[in-house]
Scaffold this motif. Sequence first.
Motif, mmCIF file in Angstrom:
data_model
loop_
_atom_site.group_PDB
_atom_site.id
_atom_site.type_symbol
_atom_site.label_atom_id
_atom_site.label_comp_id
_atom_site.label_asym_id
_atom_site.label_seq_id
_atom_site.Cartn_x
_atom_site.Cartn_y
_atom_site.Cartn_z
ATOM 1 N N UNK A 114 7.135 -1.987 31.852
ATOM 2 C CA UNK A 114 7.127 -2.374 33.262
ATOM 3 C C UNK A 114 7.938 -1.399 34.099
ATOM 4 N N UNK A 115 9.086 -0.911 33.535
ATOM 5 C CA UNK A 115 9.898 0.061 34.251
ATOM 6 C C UNK A 115 9.136 1.370 34.413
ATOM 7 N N UNK A 116 8.465 1.803 33.356
ATOM 8 C CA UNK A 116 7.689 3.034 33.436
ATOM 9 C C UNK A 116 6.586 2.935 34.486
ATOM 10 N N UNK A 117 5.916 1.787 34.532
ATOM 11 C CA UNK A 117 4.863 1.604 35.533
ATOM 12 C C UNK A 117 5.419 1.757 36.939
ATOM 13 N N UNK A 118 6.559 1.103 37.194
ATOM 14 C CA UNK A 118 7.163 1.192 38.526
ATOM 15 C C UNK A 118 7.647 2.606 38.819
ATOM 16 N N UNK A 119 8.243 3.266 37.828
ATOM 17 C CA UNK A 119 8.743 4.634 38.029
ATOM 18 C C UNK A 119 7.605 5.569 38.390
ATOM 19 N N UNK A 120 6.486 5.472 37.678
ATOM 20 C CA UNK A 120 5.363 6.374 37.949
ATOM 21 C C UNK A 120 4.810 6.163 39.353
#
Length: 772
Positions: free
Chosen positions: A118-124
């Motif tokens: 979920x963090x990676x999705x938001x970061x991207x």
Amino acid sequence: MTDLTTSSKTTDIIPGNNAAPHADWRSFAAEILTTLADPEHRIWAYAAWHGSSVVSQTDHIPDATPARADEAAVDPWAEDYEASGILGLDYHVNDATDPSRPDPDAPEDSKRGRPRASVLTAVMRIARQFATLRNLLGTLAAPGAITFLSSGTPELDSTIEQILNAITVSDQRAPGVPKLTACTIEEVFAIGDRKRSGPFGAFSVGVKRWIEDGHPIVITGAGSAVMRPELQAMVSNVIHLVPFSREMLCEVLNSLYPGGEVRADNLPDCLGAAELGCLSPEALTIATRAATPTDAIRRLVADIPLPTVAGPGLADFPLQPAVREPVEQLLADMLAWQNGDIPWSDVSRGILLVGPPGCGKTELPRLIAKEAGITVHPASMAKWQSTGARSSDICREMRSFFTKAAAAAPCIVFIDELDTFGDRGRPQDHNSSWTDMVIGALLECLDGYETGEGVVVMAATNLLHKIDAALRRPGRFDRVVTVGHPTPDLMPSAFRWHLRDDLEGADLPAIAAAATGMTGAEVAESVRRARALARRACRPLTPEDLGTAIAERRPPLAEQLRWQVAVHECGHAIVAHATGRARPKLLSLHTGGGSADMTRAASNLRRADIDDEIACCLAGRAAERLIVGSASGGAGGTEDSDLAHATRVAAGIELSYGLGTSGTAWHGSPDAALYQMRLDPNILARVQIHLDDAEAFAFELLKTNRALLEDMARELMRTCLLTGPTLAALLARTDPQPTVRRAAGPPQQAPSDLTRTTTPARADRLWGRRRK
């Protein structure tokens, strides 16, 4: 062309803020992940992992609150085990070499674990939107700016807030730039931290302080429709984050599986923009539990809904012309809008489908979506209430649902059982405040997407009179369409729809005649039963199997009962034709009973029209009394029965329409009048007088036309179907004048007379006193 979509001006304070973000967004994503790897953020941004791509660690779910800078040296795993004792969890960890703890001698990258999906999705998405920290601060940290950052994904709101606070906390990153503060939409209106008095009384104390201190504020939310008016008035900038894409998925997979070489051109074609735009953080997390990126992609593909299989379409579905016209108009509008031929403002705002159970209301949205090549997002009060019965829980789920639908546009939102939301116009009770809040939230959601392109709202109900009037108005639902059971002329098409390619060339009209009056659901069940009979006999389906299945579901009526039903339906038709209140189109007699299909005439709501309406409802009972000798209970039972409608209209005369002896005061809708009638014996007596009068009038009119009634009933018994020229010729013999006529105007009885018990004989006497 810039990726930054805003609803108002943005103040640039750093040179180069308008640079195209395409070039270095991956570098910015890596920079954000490096910041989140710091011990103060790692505890919520990274997860321990048992997979082979990073060092094995236990699945650790620590407190989401970032540690303070002075606590960075504290071992978070040690804190977790200490907390486990408080929580009553027995981990039995006493050995410092336990493999569930990170190896202190392992490389720093290994001790991080790996970023949460979920963090990676938001970061991207953040990195792709702004490309650089300089760009981000120049857009969001303008002096006094209040920005609403819309993600379209409610599950990411809190994560995006934490990321923004983490990457903008240090002044060294952008000297001279005002401190940026991020919060979620829920924190803006946090009930436990709110003082309603003074300026900004609707906001939490912290947000009030940030506003008054002039801090640049970023509010994260799934969509702008969740903003309340007091917040909308202050927001200076609305930014919609770019949706999750194929290139972002590649970066996520390469981050979670170091050494992988996943490229966008290697992804399956089925992982397109629409599918990835609807990808939830939960689905991505589950998929990336796989050991390899290839297996993760397979899991993502497996979760994609299968394409609609070829088969009958909207043109084959049995629909009456009055239903087909608005449905096909909506489909044509959607296709024209998708082709760019018309603006969204010209597209129909949706259809409210009304009809009894089993008539195909839930099938129509699927068929429209199939023809338009879009998706359907189903919803209901039961679904939104599953997370909690409090109005705040329902409103939150409702707004989240509409936000996700907007992110998946173009699409159809289908709300089933719309009547379960309640009606604010009903008599006040202890649930009224709950209903007011839920209906208000639904209206906000519908209005919020009335101008949002690509989302068409459809709904279905069995009980139109229980729906709040504000929900029925144009702009929310442009058309209210009544969907009925298949008529005899559509019954063969209904069977063909469910038979598909079976029994080609069979005489379906002959078979379907025995099923007249069945619902679409009953037709489907009969076909399934027929196929089961054929399978049991180890042979293909035959017309005889279908006939047997229909007979099993609808055992033939006894001859005496068939005569009673025929008399009942013919009574309705004769009184409706004689009074002009409706135009009979079709009378049918079948194994399940009978039906009279009539088109109601427009009414000017004068007392004579309303009295005739009640007489038409009670004409079946009157015909039974005249020919059979007594009335049966076939006119009552359900909320849509003859007696129910007649009683509702009669109660409306007294308490809604101002046409009865109760006076001209309005006491509520006819449904509210029904409620009051149960509590007041005097009102009940007045309503009973209206019903008795109407039935007595219908009885006299049918008595005048007794020969026609008997001839028509015998013909219906013989053919089981009266329509077209045959029905018209019979009705042409109707004498519209009964032997006696009632006087116009409300009855004039003394109140003491109205409270007595009303009998049919007494009703005849009262009716006789009102003759001309």
